[in-house]
Scaffold this motif. Structure first.
Motif, PDB file in Angstrom:
ATOM      1  N   VAL A 127      28.238 -16.214 -39.828  1.00 15.74           N
ATOM      2  CA  VAL A 127      27.600 -15.518 -38.706  1.00 15.74           C
ATOM      3  C   VAL A 127      28.080 -14.072 -38.721  1.00 15.74           C
ATOM      4  CG1 VAL A 127      27.409 -15.397 -36.187  1.00 15.74           C
ATOM      5  CG2 VAL A 127      27.498 -17.630 -37.332  1.00 15.74           C
ATOM      6  N   VAL A 128      27.141 -13.142 -38.690  1.00 18.36           N
ATOM      7  CA  VAL A 128      27.468 -11.722 -38.582  1.00 18.36           C
ATOM      8  C   VAL A 128      27.151 -11.324 -37.151  1.00 18.36           C
ATOM      9  CG1 VAL A 128      26.936  -9.384 -39.373  1.00 18.36           C
ATOM     10  CG2 VAL A 128      26.993 -11.290 -41.012  1.00 18.36           C
ATOM     11  N   ARG A 129      28.136 -10.746 -36.466  1.00 22.95           N
ATOM     12  CA  ARG A 129      27.933 -10.397 -35.060  1.00 22.95           C
ATOM     13  C   ARG A 129      28.783  -9.195 -34.680  1.00 22.95           C
ATOM     14  NH1 ARG A 129      31.991 -11.690 -31.775  1.00 22.95           N
ATOM     15  NH2 ARG A 129      33.608 -13.089 -32.529  1.00 22.95           N
ATOM     16  N   GLU A 130      28.453  -8.644 -33.538  1.00 25.49           N
ATOM     17  CA  GLU A 130      29.224  -7.531 -33.003  1.00 25.49           C
ATOM     18  C   GLU A 130      30.328  -8.081 -32.114  1.00 25.49           C
ATOM     19  OE1 GLU A 130      26.471  -4.665 -31.264  1.00 25.49           O
ATOM     20  OE2 GLU A 130      25.111  -5.034 -32.953  1.00 25.49           O
ATOM     21  N   GLU A 131      31.496  -7.523 -32.276  1.00 26.82           N
ATOM     22  CA  GLU A 131      32.661  -7.889 -31.465  1.00 26.82           C
ATOM     23  C   GLU A 131      32.935  -6.696 -30.558  1.00 26.82           C
ATOM     24  OE1 GLU A 131      36.268 -10.059 -30.449  1.00 26.82           O
ATOM     25  OE2 GLU A 131      34.546 -10.718 -31.598  1.00 26.82           O
ATOM     26  N   GLY A 132      32.916  -6.923 -29.271  1.00 26.08           N
ATOM     27  CA  GLY A 132      33.172  -5.838 -28.328  1.00 26.08           C
ATOM     28  C   GLY A 132      34.597  -5.337 -28.430  1.00 26.08           C
ATOM     29  N   GLY A 133      34.827  -4.139 -27.939  1.00 26.23           N
ATOM     30  CA  GLY A 133      36.180  -3.592 -27.915  1.00 26.23           C
ATOM     31  C   GLY A 133      37.090  -4.476 -27.073  1.00 26.23           C
ATOM     32  N   LYS A 134      38.340  -4.593 -27.488  1.00 29.64           N
ATOM     33  CA  LYS A 134      39.291  -5.457 -26.777  1.00 29.64           C
ATOM     34  C   LYS A 134      40.678  -4.849 -26.786  1.00 29.64           C
ATOM     35  CE  LYS A 134      37.119  -9.926 -27.395  1.00 29.64           C
ATOM     36  NZ  LYS A 134      37.210 -11.272 -27.905  1.00 29.64           N
ATOM     37  N   LYS A 135      41.467  -5.330 -25.860  1.00 24.30           N
ATOM     38  CA  LYS A 135      42.872  -4.943 -25.764  1.00 24.30           C
ATOM     39  C   LYS A 135      43.710  -6.176 -26.115  1.00 24.30           C
ATOM     40  CE  LYS A 135      44.175  -3.592 -21.680  1.00 24.30           C
ATOM     41  NZ  LYS A 135      44.622  -2.871 -20.478  1.00 24.30           N
ATOM     42  N   TYR A 136      44.715  -5.983 -26.971  1.00 24.09           N
ATOM     43  CA  TYR A 136      45.561  -7.089 -27.436  1.00 24.09           C
ATOM     44  C   TYR A 136      47.037  -6.746 -27.284  1.00 24.09           C
ATOM     45  CZ  TYR A 136      41.550  -9.141 -29.930  1.00 24.09           C
ATOM     46  OH  TYR A 136      40.355  -9.704 -30.259  1.00 24.09           O
ATOM     47  N   GLY A 137      47.833  -7.767 -26.969  1.00 22.34           N
ATOM     48  CA  GLY A 137      49.268  -7.717 -27.155  1.00 22.34           C
ATOM     49  C   GLY A 137      49.523  -8.200 -28.569  1.00 22.34           C
ATOM     50  N   VAL A 138      50.314  -7.453 -29.340  1.00 18.73           N
ATOM     51  CA  VAL A 138      50.473  -7.742 -30.766  1.00 18.73           C
ATOM     52  C   VAL A 138      51.949  -7.768 -31.144  1.00 18.73           C
ATOM     53  CG1 VAL A 138      49.909  -6.957 -33.105  1.00 18.73           C
ATOM     54  CG2 VAL A 138      48.293  -6.544 -31.233  1.00 18.73           C
ATOM     55  N   VAL A 139      52.322  -8.766 -31.934  1.00 17.81           N
ATOM     56  CA  VAL A 139      53.654  -8.802 -32.535  1.00 17.81           C
ATOM     57  C   VAL A 139      53.468  -8.932 -34.044  1.00 17.81           C
ATOM     58  CG1 VAL A 139      53.958 -11.315 -32.278  1.00 17.81           C
ATOM     59  CG2 VAL A 139      55.947  -9.841 -32.465  1.00 17.81           C
ATOM     60  N   LYS A 140      54.208  -8.127 -34.783  1.00 19.08           N
ATOM     61  CA  LYS A 140      54.125  -8.095 -36.245  1.00 19.08           C
ATOM     62  C   LYS A 140      55.308  -8.868 -36.822  1.00 19.08           C
ATOM     63  CE  LYS A 140      52.749  -4.302 -38.143  1.00 19.08           C
ATOM     64  NZ  LYS A 140      52.566  -2.969 -38.737  1.00 19.08           N
ATOM     65  N   PHE A 141      55.070  -9.572 -37.946  1.00  9.26           N
ATOM     66  CA  PHE A 141      56.159 -10.280 -38.622  1.00  9.26           C
ATOM     67  C   PHE A 141      55.834 -10.435 -40.098  1.00  9.26           C
ATOM     68  CE2 PHE A 141      53.162 -13.431 -37.154  1.00  9.26           C
ATOM     69  CZ  PHE A 141      53.149 -14.439 -38.098  1.00  9.26           C
ATOM     70  N   SER A 142      56.869 -10.640 -40.892  1.00 11.97           N
ATOM     71  CA  SER A 142      56.696 -10.846 -42.328  1.00 11.97           C
ATOM     72  C   SER A 142      56.930 -12.318 -42.635  1.00 11.97           C
ATOM     73  CB  SER A 142      57.652  -9.954 -43.118  1.00 11.97           C
ATOM     74  OG  SER A 142      58.979 -10.280 -42.785  1.00 11.97           O
ATOM     75  N   GLY A 143      56.816 -12.659 -43.903  1.00 13.54           N
ATOM     76  CA  GLY A 143      57.057 -14.035 -44.321  1.00 13.54           C
ATOM     77  C   GLY A 143      55.793 -14.864 -44.342  1.00 13.54           C
ATOM     78  N   VAL A 144      55.975 -16.159 -44.447  1.00 12.69           N
ATOM     79  CA  VAL A 144      54.850 -17.096 -44.471  1.00 12.69           C
ATOM     80  C   VAL A 144      54.453 -17.406 -43.028  1.00 12.69           C
ATOM     81  CG1 VAL A 144      54.107 -19.414 -45.157  1.00 12.69           C
ATOM     82  CG2 VAL A 144      55.605 -18.084 -46.670  1.00 12.69           C
ATOM     83  N   ALA A 145      53.174 -17.307 -42.741  1.00 12.57           N
ATOM     84  CA  ALA A 145      52.668 -17.585 -41.390  1.00 12.57           C
ATOM     85  C   ALA A 145      52.394 -19.087 -41.251  1.00 12.57           C
ATOM     86  CB  ALA A 145      51.414 -16.763 -41.115  1.00 12.57           C
ATOM     87  N   SER A 146      53.468 -19.880 -41.295  1.00 15.06           N
ATOM     88  CA  SER A 146      53.322 -21.334 -41.152  1.00 15.06           C
ATOM     89  C   SER A 146      52.913 -21.663 -39.718  1.00 15.06           C
ATOM     90  CB  SER A 146      54.645 -22.035 -41.485  1.00 15.06           C
ATOM     91  OG  SER A 146      55.611 -21.735 -40.487  1.00 15.06           O
TER      92      SER A 146
END
Length: 196
Positions: A127-146
């Motif tokens: 499905v190709v669609r438009e995603e509206g603008g959003k605000k996110y809380g984000v945390v960054k991390f390295s390693g395997v995303a288990s």
């Protein structure tokens, strides 16, 4: 060699950092166009990342693009995934065991501002669609995303956001920026939770 060591060489979404704290960032993302596929991993050899091949075929990352133009579309990062126990209503209704669906999403390059500007997929699952603008809380991390690491990151991020007065307004996204052959210590991953 750069990809093995985590160098990100593809287009990434633009965003504005609104707040930074020791625990997270608050980011505002503009509207974008995405290609996504929602699937039950049991239908793809129990591979929860099985949607990647479907989307990669659509953009032509694995050969000829599987879209109606056909037009090769540049790969971007991150690859976004979310899981849900909710299954979208379709007809006919088919009941099967296990009700955890995965939605995998590629954000298309900036040159596509509207969904109709992007090549239409040949695979009906995309499905190709438009995603509206959003605000996110984000945390960054390295390693395997288990699963366990992601679950822990989501819990801590949600607690931190709520502690600081943010209202969570949706399910988390897992953002993975690197191919699987990148050495784990050099991988860039993020957990993103939509907030008001």
């Amino acid at each position: 060699m750069g990809m093995v060591l985590g160098k990100i060489t593809v287009e990434t979404p633009k965003y504005k950092t609104l707040t930074t704290s020791p625990d997270y960032e608050i980011r505002e993302y503009p509207p974008s166009v995405v290609a996504e596929v929602t699937y039950d991993p049991s239908e793809l050899n129990n591979n929860k990342d099985g949607g990647f091949t479907i989307l990669a075929n659509y953009i032509g990352a694995l050969g000829n693009p599987q879209n109606k133009k056909p037009e090769k579309i540049a790969m971007t990062a991150p690859v976004l995934t979310t899981t849900s126990g909710k299954i979208a209503m379709t007809a006919p209704v088919i009941t099967k065991g296990g009700n955890t669906n995965v939605t995998m999403r590629f954000v298309l390059p900036d040159k596509y501002q509207k969904a109709e500007e992007a090549p239409q997929p040949l695979d009906e699952r995309v499905v190709v669609r438009e995603e509206g603008g959003k605000k996110y809380g984000v945390v960054k991390f390295s390693g395997v995303a288990s699963d366990q690491v992601v679950k822990d990151k989501v819990r801590v991020l949600k607690e931190s956001l709520e502690r600081d007065g943010f209202t969570v307004v949706g399910e988390f996204l897992l953002a993975r920026y690197n191919p699987p052959w990148t050495l784990p210590p050099f991988r860039t991953n993020e957990v993103m939770i939509p907030v008001e």
